[in-house]
Design a protein around this motif. Structure first.
Motif, PDB file in Angstrom:
ATOM      1  N   THR A  67       0.833  -1.199   0.000  1.00 22.98           N
ATOM      2  CA  THR A  67       0.000   0.000   0.000  1.00 22.98           C
ATOM      3  C   THR A  67       0.867   1.249   0.000  1.00 22.98           C
ATOM      4  O   THR A  67       1.732   1.413   0.860  1.00 22.98           O
ATOM      5  CB  THR A  67      -0.928   0.023   1.236  1.00 22.98           C
ATOM      6  OG1 THR A  67      -1.783  -1.121   1.195  1.00 22.98           O
ATOM      7  CG2 THR A  67      -1.785   1.283   1.248  1.00 22.98           C
ATOM      8  N   LYS A  68       0.632   2.098  -0.979  1.00 21.54           N
ATOM      9  CA  LYS A  68       1.376   3.356  -1.056  1.00 21.54           C
ATOM     10  C   LYS A  68       1.086   4.187   0.198  1.00 21.54           C
ATOM     11  O   LYS A  68      -0.065   4.384   0.582  1.00 21.54           O
ATOM     12  CB  LYS A  68       0.941   4.115  -2.310  1.00 21.54           C
ATOM     13  CG  LYS A  68       1.808   5.324  -2.650  1.00 21.54           C
ATOM     14  CD  LYS A  68       1.371   5.906  -3.988  1.00 21.54           C
ATOM     15  CE  LYS A  68       2.296   7.040  -4.430  1.00 21.54           C
ATOM     16  NZ  LYS A  68       1.889   7.585  -5.757  1.00 21.54           N
ATOM     17  N   LYS A  95       4.297  -2.510 -14.162  1.00 23.38           N
ATOM     18  CA  LYS A  95       4.015  -1.281 -14.900  1.00 23.38           C
ATOM     19  C   LYS A  95       2.964  -0.434 -14.185  1.00 23.38           C
ATOM     20  O   LYS A  95       3.118   0.782 -14.048  1.00 23.38           O
ATOM     21  CB  LYS A  95       3.536  -1.639 -16.307  1.00 23.38           C
ATOM     22  CG  LYS A  95       3.221  -0.441 -17.188  1.00 23.38           C
ATOM     23  CD  LYS A  95       2.761  -0.892 -18.570  1.00 23.38           C
ATOM     24  CE  LYS A  95       2.407   0.301 -19.453  1.00 23.38           C
ATOM     25  NZ  LYS A  95       1.929  -0.150 -20.795  1.00 23.38           N
ATOM     26  N   ARG A  96       1.915  -1.095 -13.728  1.00 19.79           N
ATOM     27  CA  ARG A  96       0.804  -0.388 -13.088  1.00 19.79           C
ATOM     28  C   ARG A  96       1.218   0.247 -11.759  1.00 19.79           C
ATOM     29  O   ARG A  96       0.641   1.253 -11.332  1.00 19.79           O
ATOM     30  CB  ARG A  96      -0.346  -1.373 -12.870  1.00 19.79           C
ATOM     31  CG  ARG A  96      -1.666  -0.754 -12.473  1.00 19.79           C
ATOM     32  CD  ARG A  96      -2.797  -1.756 -12.530  1.00 19.79           C
ATOM     33  NE  ARG A  96      -2.595  -2.876 -11.611  1.00 19.79           N
ATOM     34  CZ  ARG A  96      -2.474  -4.128 -11.987  1.00 19.79           C
ATOM     35  NH1 ARG A  96      -2.503  -4.461 -13.266  1.00 19.79           N
ATOM     36  NH2 ARG A  96      -2.296  -5.090 -11.087  1.00 19.79           N
ATOM     37  N   SER A  97       2.209  -0.332 -11.095  1.00 17.94           N
ATOM     38  CA  SER A  97       2.608   0.144  -9.763  1.00 17.94           C
ATOM     39  C   SER A  97       3.863   1.016  -9.781  1.00 17.94           C
ATOM     40  O   SER A  97       4.423   1.303  -8.719  1.00 17.94           O
ATOM     41  CB  SER A  97       2.856  -1.054  -8.844  1.00 17.94           C
ATOM     42  OG  SER A  97       3.933  -1.853  -9.330  1.00 17.94           O
ATOM     43  N   ALA A  98       4.286   1.457 -10.946  1.00 19.01           N
ATOM     44  CA  ALA A  98       5.525   2.244 -11.052  1.00 19.01           C
ATOM     45  C   ALA A  98       5.507   3.466 -10.138  1.00 19.01           C
ATOM     46  O   ALA A  98       6.518   3.829  -9.535  1.00 19.01           O
ATOM     47  CB  ALA A  98       5.756   2.656 -12.499  1.00 19.01           C
ATOM     48  N   HIS A  99       4.347   4.087 -10.008  1.00 16.70           N
ATOM     49  CA  HIS A  99       4.238   5.303  -9.188  1.00 16.70           C
ATOM     50  C   HIS A  99       4.553   5.046  -7.723  1.00 16.70           C
ATOM     51  O   HIS A  99       4.976   5.954  -6.992  1.00 16.70           O
ATOM     52  CB  HIS A  99       2.825   5.892  -9.320  1.00 16.70           C
ATOM     53  CG  HIS A  99       1.759   5.002  -8.757  1.00 16.70           C
ATOM     54  ND1 HIS A  99       1.255   5.154  -7.484  1.00 16.70           N
ATOM     55  CD2 HIS A  99       1.101   3.943  -9.298  1.00 16.70           C
ATOM     56  CE1 HIS A  99       0.324   4.236  -7.260  1.00 16.70           C
ATOM     57  NE2 HIS A  99       0.216   3.484  -8.353  1.00 16.70           N
ATOM     58  N   PRO A 140       6.666  11.553  -5.614  1.00 16.04           N
ATOM     59  CA  PRO A 140       5.553  12.197  -6.329  1.00 16.04           C
ATOM     60  C   PRO A 140       6.076  13.090  -7.443  1.00 16.04           C
ATOM     61  O   PRO A 140       7.027  13.856  -7.238  1.00 16.04           O
ATOM     62  CB  PRO A 140       4.874  13.014  -5.234  1.00 16.04           C
ATOM     63  CG  PRO A 140       5.230  12.335  -3.946  1.00 16.04           C
ATOM     64  CD  PRO A 140       6.612  11.797  -4.168  1.00 16.04           C
ATOM     65  N   PRO A 141       5.499  12.993  -8.645  1.00  9.24           N
ATOM     66  CA  PRO A 141       5.983  13.804  -9.764  1.00  9.24           C
ATOM     67  C   PRO A 141       5.755  15.285  -9.531  1.00  9.24           C
ATOM     68  O   PRO A 141       4.772  15.696  -8.903  1.00  9.24           O
ATOM     69  CB  PRO A 141       5.165  13.291 -10.954  1.00  9.24           C
ATOM     70  CG  PRO A 141       3.973  12.632 -10.363  1.00  9.24           C
ATOM     71  CD  PRO A 141       4.398  12.104  -9.031  1.00  9.24           C
ATOM     72  N   ALA A 142       6.687  16.080 -10.030  1.00  3.33           N
ATOM     73  CA  ALA A 142       6.591  17.534  -9.915  1.00  3.33           C
ATOM     74  C   ALA A 142       6.818  18.151 -11.293  1.00  3.33           C
ATOM     75  O   ALA A 142       7.527  17.580 -12.118  1.00  3.33           O
ATOM     76  CB  ALA A 142       7.644  18.059  -8.932  1.00  3.33           C
ATOM     77  N   PRO A 143       6.208  19.287 -11.539  1.00  4.59           N
ATOM     78  CA  PRO A 143       6.418  19.948 -12.841  1.00  4.59           C
ATOM     79  C   PRO A 143       7.835  20.482 -12.938  1.00  4.59           C
ATOM     80  O   PRO A 143       8.501  20.702 -11.917  1.00  4.59           O
ATOM     81  CB  PRO A 143       5.402  21.077 -12.827  1.00  4.59           C
ATOM     82  CG  PRO A 143       5.201  21.383 -11.384  1.00  4.59           C
ATOM     83  CD  PRO A 143       5.321  20.069 -10.671  1.00  4.59           C
ATOM     84  N   PRO A 144       8.353  20.659 -14.147  1.00  2.00           N
ATOM     85  CA  PRO A 144       9.696  21.226 -14.307  1.00  2.00           C
ATOM     86  C   PRO A 144       9.744  22.662 -13.806  1.00  2.00           C
ATOM     87  O   PRO A 144       8.739  23.364 -13.788  1.00  2.00           O
ATOM     88  CB  PRO A 144       9.942  21.151 -15.812  1.00  2.00           C
ATOM     89  CG  PRO A 144       8.581  21.114 -16.423  1.00  2.00           C
ATOM     90  CD  PRO A 144       7.707  20.378 -15.440  1.00  2.00           C
ATOM     91  N   LYS A 145      10.924  23.079 -13.385  1.00  2.00           N
ATOM     92  CA  LYS A 145      11.067  24.475 -12.908  1.00  2.00           C
ATOM     93  C   LYS A 145      10.923  25.447 -14.067  1.00  2.00           C
ATOM     94  O   LYS A 145      11.337  25.175 -15.191  1.00  2.00           O
ATOM     95  CB  LYS A 145      12.458  24.648 -12.284  1.00  2.00           C
ATOM     96  CG  LYS A 145      12.580  23.999 -10.916  1.00  2.00           C
ATOM     97  CD  LYS A 145      13.911  24.332 -10.292  1.00  2.00           C
ATOM     98  CE  LYS A 145      14.043  23.758  -8.908  1.00  2.00           C
ATOM     99  NZ  LYS A 145      15.331  24.087  -8.272  1.00  2.00           N
TER     100      LYS A 145
END
Length: 258
Positions: free
Chosen positions: A163-164, A244-248, A253-258
């Motif tokens: 569980t994440k 593949k489904r659980s890569a995250h 957590p992904p962040a936008p580029p600066k």
């Protein structure tokens, strides 16, 4: 004959791996400038191995936390046998009432807004239990100035079978490079009780739940796949799809580029 057995023991790869992991755990504690380690003891083989490792690393500054929460009947008994066998200090925090109140309140609010998804109820219920356990472990760890040690092995990590921010929310993952088979070998070497070593792997999410039934493949097949060995094509597809489904789960957590 005696010399042979002594030499064999010295070259035991499981014994060597145990020593390496104990040394690694000690190093992590020193670098983090904390006092010791704790683990949630579920009654399963992975947490049993970790319980033994942290006891060896810090005999006087290690703790097992048993957290029943709608658990299967034997889980708490097995967890108690694990800590007694390795003489690990233990405390029990029963989360059943906390979970019941929290989940029923959330469900009630969702039903009030007519947005409750009944198909997701079982999963949401199970994930909340895992996250309550994580919160409990960190609360106890803060009290003692300890690190929280995770129990995920290589098969669970690769497939995302955790569980994440629940059982995946930990400070250290000493078993993450060990297959389920290697964990079993280590458990036997460490003297984990037989009933724990040979029980059907289960996250204890609901009565009768087993890991392999839920995943749709076996730990033996996952282990072989991780070693690069041939397995049935259907099992390979299941394992790779889970990965593949659980890569995250294995990334920040992904962040936008600066």
């Amino acid at each position: 004959m005696i010399r042979y057995h002594m030499c064999e023991r010295m070259n035991n790869p499981v014994e060597q791996k145990v020593k390496e992991l104990v040394s690694w755990l000690q190093k992590q504690v020193k670098e983090a400038n904390v006092k010791g380690l704790l683990v949630g003891v579920s009654g399963g083989i992975d947490s049993a191995v970790v319980a033994n490792l942290i006891k060896r690393a810090f005999p006087d500054n290690s703790l097992g936390v048993i957290m029943p929460c709608k658990s299967q009947s034997d889980d708490q008994t097995h967890a108690q046998s694990v800590v007694e066998a390795c003489e690990l200090s233990v405390m029990t925090v029963d989360l059943t009432e906390t979970h019941n109140i929290m989940f029923s309140n959330i469900k009630q609010q969702l039903e009030h807004t007519e947005s409750f998804n009944e198909e997701k109820e079982k999963l949401a219920d199970a994930n909340l239990r895992a996250r309550l356990r994580m919160s409990t472990l960190y609360t106890v760890a803060t009290n003692h100035n300890y690190l929280v040690v995770g129990t995920d092995n290589a098969a669970e990590w690769y497939t995302g079978y955790f569980t994440k921010f629940g059982d995946g929310g930990v400070d250290l993952v000493p078993l993450v490079h060990l297959t389920k088979g290697e964990v079993k070998e280590m458990a036997e070497y460490l003297g984990v009780p037989n009933e724990v070593i040979h029980k059907q792997p289960s996250a204890g999410l609901w009565e009768g739940q087993t890991d392999e039934n839920e995943m749709g493949t076996s730990y033996a097949n996952i282990d072989r796949h991780l070693k690069g060995e041939e397995i049935p094509e259907e099992d390979r597809k299941i394992i790779e799809e889970m990965h593949k489904r659980s890569a995250h789960k294995r990334q920040l957590p992904p962040a936008p580029p600066k």
